[in-house]
Write a protein that holds these residues in place. Structure first.
Motif, PDB file in Angstrom:
ATOM      1  N   TYR A  66     -34.203  74.110  40.298  1.00 53.19           N
ATOM      2  CA  TYR A  66     -35.054  72.948  40.085  1.00 53.19           C
ATOM      3  C   TYR A  66     -34.296  71.663  39.818  1.00 53.19           C
ATOM      4  N   GLU A  67     -33.054  71.766  39.402  1.00 56.26           N
ATOM      5  CA  GLU A  67     -32.279  70.550  39.185  1.00 56.26           C
ATOM      6  C   GLU A  67     -32.097  69.772  40.486  1.00 56.26           C
TER       7      GLU A  67
ATOM      8  N   PHE B 141     -22.297  68.533  44.970  1.00 57.88           N
ATOM      9  CA  PHE B 141     -22.225  69.173  43.653  1.00 57.88           C
ATOM     10  C   PHE B 141     -20.829  69.767  43.470  1.00 57.88           C
ATOM     11  N   ARG B 142     -20.062  69.168  42.588  1.00 60.25           N
ATOM     12  CA  ARG B 142     -18.690  69.613  42.356  1.00 60.25           C
ATOM     13  C   ARG B 142     -18.660  70.610  41.197  1.00 60.25           C
ATOM     14  N   THR B 143     -18.187  71.798  41.461  1.00 57.41           N
ATOM     15  CA  THR B 143     -18.151  72.856  40.443  1.00 57.41           C
ATOM     16  C   THR B 143     -16.746  73.138  39.936  1.00 57.41           C
ATOM     17  N   SER B 144     -15.809  72.276  40.274  1.00 54.82           N
ATOM     18  CA  SER B 144     -14.448  72.373  39.765  1.00 54.82           C
ATOM     19  C   SER B 144     -13.834  70.970  39.726  1.00 54.82           C
TER      20      SER B 144
ATOM     21  N   ASP C 210     -27.654  61.955  39.008  1.00 54.52           N
ATOM     22  CA  ASP C 210     -27.199  61.305  40.238  1.00 54.52           C
ATOM     23  C   ASP C 210     -26.936  62.332  41.332  1.00 54.52           C
ATOM     24  N   VAL C 211     -26.505  63.519  40.947  1.00 54.42           N
ATOM     25  CA  VAL C 211     -26.233  64.585  41.915  1.00 54.42           C
ATOM     26  C   VAL C 211     -27.377  65.590  41.949  1.00 54.42           C
ATOM     27  N   MET C 212     -27.813  65.992  40.782  1.00 57.11           N
ATOM     28  CA  MET C 212     -28.947  66.924  40.686  1.00 57.11           C
ATOM     29  C   MET C 212     -30.210  66.060  40.605  1.00 57.11           C
ATOM     30  N   THR C 213     -30.635  65.590  41.734  1.00 56.38           N
ATOM     31  CA  THR C 213     -31.568  64.470  41.763  1.00 56.38           C
ATOM     32  C   THR C 213     -32.957  64.804  41.240  1.00 56.38           C
TER      33      THR C 213
ATOM     34  N   GLN D  88     -33.493  66.105  38.556  1.00 53.09           N
ATOM     35  CA  GLN D  88     -33.472  65.819  37.127  1.00 53.09           C
ATOM     36  C   GLN D  88     -34.015  64.416  36.829  1.00 53.09           C
ATOM     37  N   GLN D  89     -34.283  63.650  37.861  1.00 55.29           N
ATOM     38  CA  GLN D  89     -34.958  62.370  37.677  1.00 55.29           C
ATOM     39  C   GLN D  89     -36.480  62.555  37.594  1.00 55.29           C
ATOM     40  N   SER D  90     -36.930  63.765  37.875  1.00 54.42           N
ATOM     41  CA  SER D  90     -38.370  64.039  37.836  1.00 54.42           C
ATOM     42  C   SER D  90     -38.885  63.955  36.404  1.00 54.42           C
ATOM     43  N   PRO D  91     -40.003  63.283  36.191  1.00 54.23           N
ATOM     44  CA  PRO D  91     -40.567  63.196  34.840  1.00 54.23           C
ATOM     45  C   PRO D  91     -41.373  64.421  34.434  1.00 54.23           C
ATOM     46  N   TRP D  92     -41.512  65.397  35.325  1.00 55.16           N
ATOM     47  CA  TRP D  92     -42.386  66.535  35.035  1.00 55.16           C
ATOM     48  C   TRP D  92     -41.739  67.560  34.123  1.00 55.16           C
ATOM     49  N   TYR D  93     -40.451  67.477  33.951  1.00 50.74           N
ATOM     50  CA  TYR D  93     -39.753  68.480  33.151  1.00 50.74           C
ATOM     51  C   TYR D  93     -38.922  67.803  32.069  1.00 50.74           C
ATOM     52  N   VAL D  94     -38.613  68.572  31.050  1.00 53.07           N
ATOM     53  CA  VAL D  94     -37.771  68.086  29.966  1.00 53.07           C
ATOM     54  C   VAL D  94     -36.342  68.534  30.249  1.00 53.07           C
ATOM     55  N   TRP D  95     -35.546  67.637  30.751  1.00 55.60           N
ATOM     56  CA  TRP D  95     -34.158  67.953  31.105  1.00 55.60           C
ATOM     57  C   TRP D  95     -33.223  67.722  29.919  1.00 55.60           C
ATOM     58  N   PRO D  96     -32.079  68.393  29.886  1.00 55.33           N
ATOM     59  CA  PRO D  96     -31.562  69.358  30.863  1.00 55.33           C
ATOM     60  C   PRO D  96     -32.257  70.712  30.736  1.00 55.33           C
ATOM     61  N   TYR D  97     -32.032  71.548  31.739  1.00 57.75           N
ATOM     62  CA  TYR D  97     -32.581  72.901  31.730  1.00 57.75           C
ATOM     63  C   TYR D  97     -31.969  73.658  30.559  1.00 57.75           C
ATOM     64  N   VAL D  98     -32.827  74.230  29.746  1.00 53.77           N
ATOM     65  CA  VAL D  98     -32.397  74.988  28.567  1.00 53.77           C
ATOM     66  C   VAL D  98     -33.050  76.358  28.610  1.00 53.77           C
ATOM     67  N   GLU D  99     -32.307  77.365  28.239  1.00 52.40           N
ATOM     68  CA  GLU D  99     -32.853  78.707  28.066  1.00 52.40           C
ATOM     69  C   GLU D  99     -32.276  79.320  26.803  1.00 52.40           C
TER      70      GLU D  99
END
Length: 314
Positions: A81-82, A97-100, A175-178, A180-191
C-alpha cells in the motif's frame, strides 16, 4: 482516526479468479481503494515463458503437500500500500525504491539497542521456510521464504522484563512510496506482535524468496512473515523495531478498527464483517478450499491463545 467509506472497498470476489482479478484490475485503475493488505500473490498460473525463467526452490511443496506458487506469481501481484492499492502495478512502481544502503533500528525496552545494516541482517544464519500465506481478502498461496527467526534478532538486543509487545515500522518516504501521500491511512505503516508471538520459532524475518534476494515489490530488503496470521500483519521494508509495554496500534486498526484487529489470526469461524473467512481461493486453483484454523499451524501456535475468545481478540 481516518475512516474508510465502505463504498471505497473492493469486494472479496474481485480477488477470487483470474477473470475476476482482471476485472478488479480495471476497477482499481479507476481509483478504488482497498482495505486489506497481504504479502503478495497472483490470481492465475503463469505463461510457459515465465515459468521457464523462474528460479527453483529447494522445496516444491509445503508440509501439507501443496505446491509452492511460482516466482512470478509471488512477485507480480503484490499488496504494498505504500506504493499503490493496485496489486497489478506495484512491480512497475518500485523502480526508484532504493533498498541499499539500509538500516533497521532496534530499541525501546531492551538492554542492548542496536542499528543493523544490511550486512548485519544478512549475517544471521538463513533458512528456507515454506509457508502458506492467507490474505484477509480470501485468497492464499504457498511461498518459499528465505530468512531467519525474529527471535534471534530479539535475543541479540536482550529484551527487558517489561517488554510485552514488539512494534514494527515501515520506511516513510512519500516521494518514492507515493501512496503514502494518501490521506486515507495513518502513515507510516505500523504493525505489532505480542512478544511471545514474536519469539515463536515460526515468526520469520524474510530477506529473500526462492533463494534470491527479496524483490522490492515484496518488501525488500527485510520484512516480517507470520504464517498463522492474515497477510497484512507481515509488514514490509522494516526500518524500526521497538519493544514496548503497551499494545501498538497498527495502520489497519487505526483505519478501520471494527474490521482489522491486533491479533488477526486466521480463523474460518470468525468472519470479516463483510465476508466469510470459511473458504479461500488458492492462487492458481479454480475451486475454493476450506480455510484452516491458524492457517494450518494450530498445532504450533494455538497454545499461545488460551482462554482468549477469537471473536473478541480478533
Amino acid at each position: 482516526m481516518v475512516k474508510i467509506r465502505p463504498s471505497e472497498i473492493t469486494p472479496e470476489h474481485v480477488y477470487l479468479s483470474r477473470r475476476d482479478f482482471l476485472k478488479g484490475a480495471g476497477a482499481l485503475a479507476s481509483g478504488s481503494l482497498l482495505l486489506a493488505a497481504c504479502g503478495g500473490g497472483v490470481a492465475t498460473a503463469l505463461s510457459s515463458a515465465d515459468d521457464a525463467m523462474q528460479p527453483e526452490s529447494s522445496a516444491s511443496t509445503d508440509e501439507l503437500g501443496d505446491p509452492v506458487n511460482s516466482y512470478t506469481d509471488i512477485t507480480h501481484f503484490n499488496n504494498f500500500y505504500e506504493f499503490t492499492p493496485d496489486k497489478t502495478t506495484v512491480v512497475d512502481l518500485v523502480g526508484n525504491f532504493r533498498t541499499s544502503p539500509w538500516q533497521v533500528e532496534v530499541g525501546g525496552l531492551v538492554h542492548n539497542p542496536k542499528i543493523y545494516n544490511l550486512d548485519d541482517l544478512t549475517g544471521f544464519e538463513k533458512e528456507e521456510r515454506v509457508y502458506r500465506l492467507r490474505c484477509v481478502e480470501g485468497w492464499s498461496m504457498v511461498i518459499p521464504w528465505n530468512g531467519f527467526p525474529l527471535a534471534r534478532l530479539l535475543e541479540d538486543v536482550e529484551p527487558m522484563a517489561d517488554a510485552k509487545y514488539v512494534r514494527f515500522e515501515t520506511l516513510y518516504d512519500p516521494d518514492v512510496m507515493t501512496n503514502q501521500q494518501s490521506p486515507w491511512y495513518v502513515w507510516p505503516y505500523v504493525e505489532g506482535l505480542r512478544i511471545d508471538e514474536a519469539m515463536h520459532d515460526l515468526t520469520l524475518m524474510a530477506t529473500g524468496l526462492y533463494g534470491k534476494s527479496l524483490p522490492a515489490q515484496n518488501g525488500a530488503p527485510i520484512r516480517l512473515v507470520v504464517p498463522w496470521k492474515y497477510g497484512f500483519k507481515s509488514i514490509k521494508s522494516i526500518v524500526k523495531i521497538d519493544l514496548v509495554s503497551e499494545q501498538p496500534t497498527s495502520l489497519w486498526m487505526a483505519s478501520s478498527p471494527n474490521e482489522y484487529g491486533f491479533y488477526a489470526n486466521v480463523n474460518p469461524d470468525v468472519p470479516h464483517p463483510r465476508w466469510s473467512q470459511a473458504k479461500e481461493r488458492r492462487i492458481g486453483e479454480i475451486s475454493r478450499r476450506d480455510t484452516l484454523l491458524f492457517n494450518g499451524y494450530a498445532d504450533e501456535v494455538a497454545s499461545l491463545y488460551p482462554d482468549m475468545s477469537p471473536s473478541i481478540f480478533f
